[in-house]
Design a protein around this motif. Sequence first.
Motif, mmCIF file in Angstrom:
data_model
loop_
_atom_site.group_PDB
_atom_site.id
_atom_site.type_symbol
_atom_site.label_atom_id
_atom_site.label_comp_id
_atom_site.label_asym_id
_atom_site.label_seq_id
_atom_site.Cartn_x
_atom_site.Cartn_y
_atom_site.Cartn_z
ATOM 1 N N VAL A 1 0.724 -1.343 -0.006
ATOM 2 C CA VAL A 1 -0.052 0.059 0.399
ATOM 3 C C VAL A 1 0.432 1.417 -0.118
ATOM 4 O O VAL A 1 0.466 2.223 -0.867
ATOM 5 N N ALA B 1 1.154 4.696 -3.112
ATOM 6 C CA ALA B 1 1.027 5.600 -2.498
ATOM 7 C C ALA B 1 1.667 6.716 -3.364
ATOM 8 O O ALA B 1 1.838 8.060 -2.987
ATOM 9 N N ARG C 1 -13.558 4.397 2.309
ATOM 10 C CA ARG C 1 -12.047 4.623 2.130
ATOM 11 C C ARG C 1 -12.342 2.827 2.489
ATOM 12 O O ARG C 1 -10.617 3.541 4.010
ATOM 13 N N SER C 2 -12.258 2.150 3.072
ATOM 14 C CA SER C 2 -11.668 1.233 3.822
ATOM 15 C C SER C 2 -10.222 0.854 2.695
ATOM 16 O O SER C 2 -10.015 0.875 1.416
ATOM 17 N N LYS C 3 -9.556 0.011 3.572
ATOM 18 C CA LYS C 3 -8.475 -0.643 2.626
ATOM 19 C C LYS C 3 -7.945 -1.746 1.644
ATOM 20 O O LYS C 3 -7.475 -2.036 1.243
ATOM 21 N N GLY D 1 -12.088 1.658 -1.322
ATOM 22 C CA GLY D 1 -11.521 2.655 -0.706
ATOM 23 C C GLY D 1 -10.391 3.164 -1.085
ATOM 24 O O GLY D 1 -9.937 4.212 -2.055
ATOM 25 N N LEU D 2 -9.302 3.434 -0.033
ATOM 26 C CA LEU D 2 -8.655 3.618 -0.211
ATOM 27 C C LEU D 2 -7.709 3.412 -1.088
ATOM 28 O O LEU D 2 -6.919 4.528 -1.626
ATOM 29 N N THR E 1 -8.161 5.466 -4.524
ATOM 30 C CA THR E 1 -7.990 6.489 -4.722
ATOM 31 C C THR E 1 -6.687 6.887 -4.487
ATOM 32 O O THR E 1 -6.384 7.751 -6.204
ATOM 33 N N LEU E 2 -5.548 5.985 -4.287
ATOM 34 C CA LEU E 2 -4.203 5.803 -4.950
ATOM 35 C C LEU E 2 -4.230 5.718 -5.838
ATOM 36 O O LEU E 2 -3.413 6.567 -6.581
ATOM 37 N N SER F 1 -12.481 11.977 -1.659
ATOM 38 C CA SER F 1 -13.168 10.970 -0.608
ATOM 39 C C SER F 1 -14.547 11.251 0.492
ATOM 40 O O SER F 1 -14.492 12.217 0.739
ATOM 41 N N HIS G 1 -17.303 9.742 2.801
ATOM 42 C CA HIS G 1 -17.224 8.931 3.525
ATOM 43 C C HIS G 1 -18.378 9.523 4.657
ATOM 44 O O HIS G 1 -18.998 10.272 4.154
#
Length: 367
Positions: free
Chosen positions: A200, A204, A241-243, A246-247, A250-251, A262, A264
């Motif tokens: 992750v 990023a 924005r879950s791992k 969502g997260l 986005t990245l 984002s 939420h």
Amino acid sequence: MRALVLLRAFSRAKAHTLLFSSHCARRHCHAPAKRERAKGPRILGPDLPDIWRSPPLDSTHPPPPLIDANQEINPTIIDGNSIAEEIRSRTAEEVHQMKDAVKKIPGLAVILVGQRRDSQTYVRYKIKACHEVGIRSLTAELPEDCTEDEVVDSVSRFNEDPSVHGILVQLPLPQHMNEERILGAISLEKDVDGFHPLNVGNLAMRGREPLFIPCAARACIELLTRTGIELMGKHVAVIGRSKVVGLPTTLLLQRHHATVSSVHAFTKNPQDITRQADIVISAAGVANLVRGSWLKRGAVVIDVGTNPVEDPSSEHGYHLTGDVCFKEAVKVASAITPVPGGVGPVTIAMLLSNTLDSAKQIYGLNC
């Protein structure tokens, strides 16, 4: 003589260090508690769960706004099944080539904890998909009340198994378990879900490449790019924005130079943000959260939600529905993914692709 000088110098340095340590200790003892917490929640923010409220599906909800009521929209229904089939076909061909070249095939291990019906269904789909492309699958099923250490032990065994190239822990885990500890126990080289902190983190940071990109995020980008939808400079609203989705989505969108908002559970008036977006990707996990009035005319909608809704007439006792109210959104969107048949099959295809890539890296084959 030289040794004596060095010994004296060392003694003075040691005494100075002890004096400095004692002075620092006294300062920390008398420092207010507030200062000690300066690096905690005040800087990082409180760790609060995203809890969405399911909207009522009733006839009083305002209709979707139309800019030009005379202009009809014929939306593209993005066919995830056909895109997934293309990816699986390519994966199956490469698995066959690997078998011919090194007499090995990729292996995927899945760990399932508990008896959640939706999790069991997803695992069945993944195992079936493995068999279809020639990937060996292994499953460890553990009871709901098992200990965290038992799950970590299962992960460790698969880490050490040279025939396993990818390890997947089916989420969500029971509440009494530390998800971070379990996912962190997976070997980085076998983290085909892409949830390891290093994967992750590399996603990023521009200029770096993760070993694996999380499957659902990769699926969203595949669906958009294969449909010919431009990402650079577009405004994309990502709901959730879950791992897991969502997260990383986005990245990954930022890697494609999109402008990302984002949204939420704590966002004020989220519909005001989504109505400005060219592309809306919803991964909140709430059935029918996104109504037609949340979308601007001509928006592209990617619905990641797969929410089980009880249905006694269904074979498994429930059916899946998305985060987006499809019957309303289809009147406004220029392109939209259905549920099921949209993001889901492509996500599984990405899992197979990541597992193949892991085996190729381990066996030193060209990726």
